[in-house]
Motif scaffolding. Structure first.
Motif, PDB file in Angstrom:
ATOM      1  N   SER A   1       0.823  -1.215   0.000  1.00  0.00           N
ATOM      2  CA  SER A   1       0.000   0.000   0.000  1.00  0.00           C
ATOM      3  C   SER A   1       0.855   1.264   0.000  1.00  0.00           C
ATOM      4  CB  SER A   1      -0.911   0.010   1.232  1.00  0.00           C
ATOM      5  OG  SER A   1      -0.140   0.260   2.398  1.00  0.00           O
ATOM      6  N   ALA A   2       0.246   2.380  -0.316  1.00  0.00           N
ATOM      7  CA  ALA A   2       0.952   3.667  -0.333  1.00  0.00           C
ATOM      8  C   ALA A   2       1.484   4.006   1.058  1.00  0.00           C
ATOM      9  CB  ALA A   2       0.027   4.768  -0.837  1.00  0.00           C
ATOM     10  N   ASP A   3       0.719   3.712   2.105  1.00  0.00           N
ATOM     11  CA  ASP A   3       1.183   3.977   3.470  1.00  0.00           C
ATOM     12  C   ASP A   3       2.420   3.142   3.804  1.00  0.00           C
ATOM     13  OD1 ASP A   3      -0.756   5.874   4.004  1.00  0.00           O
ATOM     14  OD2 ASP A   3      -2.151   4.411   4.886  1.00  0.00           O
ATOM     15  N   CYS A   4       2.420   1.886   3.393  1.00  0.00           N
ATOM     16  CA  CYS A   4       3.585   1.022   3.627  1.00  0.00           C
ATOM     17  C   CYS A   4       4.791   1.517   2.850  1.00  0.00           C
ATOM     18  CB  CYS A   4       3.270  -0.422   3.269  1.00  0.00           C
ATOM     19  SG  CYS A   4       2.255  -1.252   4.494  1.00  0.00           S
ATOM     20  N   TRP A   5       4.572   1.978   1.616  1.00  0.00           N
ATOM     21  CA  TRP A   5       5.677   2.521   0.828  1.00  0.00           C
ATOM     22  C   TRP A   5       6.311   3.710   1.549  1.00  0.00           C
ATOM     23  CZ3 TRP A   5       8.924   0.775  -2.411  1.00  0.00           C
ATOM     24  CH2 TRP A   5       8.568  -0.177  -3.361  1.00  0.00           C
ATOM     25  N   ARG A   6       5.474   4.572   2.143  1.00  0.00           N
ATOM     26  CA  ARG A   6       6.008   5.717   2.884  1.00  0.00           C
ATOM     27  C   ARG A   6       6.864   5.253   4.062  1.00  0.00           C
ATOM     28  NH1 ARG A   6       1.612   8.231   0.745  1.00  0.00           N
ATOM     29  NH2 ARG A   6       0.001   7.595   2.206  1.00  0.00           N
ATOM     30  N   GLU A   7       6.388   4.241   4.778  1.00  0.00           N
ATOM     31  CA  GLU A   7       7.150   3.679   5.897  1.00  0.00           C
ATOM     32  C   GLU A   7       8.479   3.088   5.414  1.00  0.00           C
ATOM     33  OE1 GLU A   7       4.929   1.051   8.478  1.00  0.00           O
ATOM     34  OE2 GLU A   7       3.096   2.164   8.036  1.00  0.00           O
ATOM     35  N   VAL A   8       8.416   2.363   4.303  1.00  0.00           N
ATOM     36  CA  VAL A   8       9.617   1.740   3.740  1.00  0.00           C
ATOM     37  C   VAL A   8      10.618   2.813   3.320  1.00  0.00           C
ATOM     38  CG1 VAL A   8      10.468   0.427   1.747  1.00  0.00           C
ATOM     39  CG2 VAL A   8       8.502  -0.409   3.051  1.00  0.00           C
ATOM     40  N   LEU A   9      10.159   3.854   2.656  1.00  0.00           N
ATOM     41  CA  LEU A   9      11.064   4.924   2.222  1.00  0.00           C
ATOM     42  C   LEU A   9      11.645   5.683   3.409  1.00  0.00           C
ATOM     43  CD1 LEU A   9       9.209   6.250  -0.935  1.00  0.00           C
ATOM     44  CD2 LEU A   9      11.280   4.842  -0.829  1.00  0.00           C
ATOM     45  N   ASP A  10      10.859   5.899   4.447  1.00  0.00           N
ATOM     46  CA  ASP A  10      11.386   6.520   5.665  1.00  0.00           C
ATOM     47  C   ASP A  10      12.465   5.638   6.289  1.00  0.00           C
ATOM     48  OD1 ASP A  10       9.820   8.781   5.488  1.00  0.00           O
ATOM     49  OD2 ASP A  10       8.310   8.066   6.924  1.00  0.00           O
ATOM     50  N   ALA A  11      12.267   4.326   6.250  1.00  0.00           N
ATOM     51  CA  ALA A  11      13.232   3.392   6.832  1.00  0.00           C
ATOM     52  C   ALA A  11      14.550   3.410   6.057  1.00  0.00           C
ATOM     53  CB  ALA A  11      12.652   1.980   6.866  1.00  0.00           C
ATOM     54  N   VAL A  12      14.480   3.305   4.735  1.00  0.00           N
ATOM     55  CA  VAL A  12      15.730   3.242   3.961  1.00  0.00           C
ATOM     56  C   VAL A  12      16.466   4.578   3.949  1.00  0.00           C
ATOM     57  CG1 VAL A  12      15.064   1.271   2.532  1.00  0.00           C
ATOM     58  CG2 VAL A  12      14.587   3.590   1.728  1.00  0.00           C
TER      59      VAL A  12
END
Length: 92
Positions: free
Chosen positions: A42-53
């Protein structure tokens, strides 16, 4: 644990929290974190993933029609500034 190890562990934990299954691999000068990314993220998960990397020194996404999508990140290990930097024979 060195700062680079803590950063890689934090990155892997955040990817896990986002629903991915990260793999952490130690190398001589850096630590890598990789995870397969499902097509249904999901878009929310993508945001979390990008914040993590964003914690890493380098990151990217390898996408192929054969193997899907693999997210990768690299955290460099700190290099000593004095002493035995490169091992025997490399001292300055």
């Amino acid at each position: 644990m060195p700062a680079s190890g803590k950063t890689a562990a934090a990155l892997a934990a955040r990817l896990s929290a986002a629903g991915l299954c990260p793999r952490v691999e130690e190398h001589t000068r850096f630590t890598t974190v990789e995870a397969e990314v499902p097509d249904t993220l999901s878009a929310d998960c993508w945001r979390e993933v990008l914040d993590a990397v964003a914690l890493s020194d380098r990151f990217g996404l390898l996408a192929t029609s054969l193997n899907g999508r693999t997210l990768w990140a690299v955290v460099r290990k700190t290099v000593p500034t004095t002493g035995d930097v490169g091992g025997p024979g490399y001292q300055r």
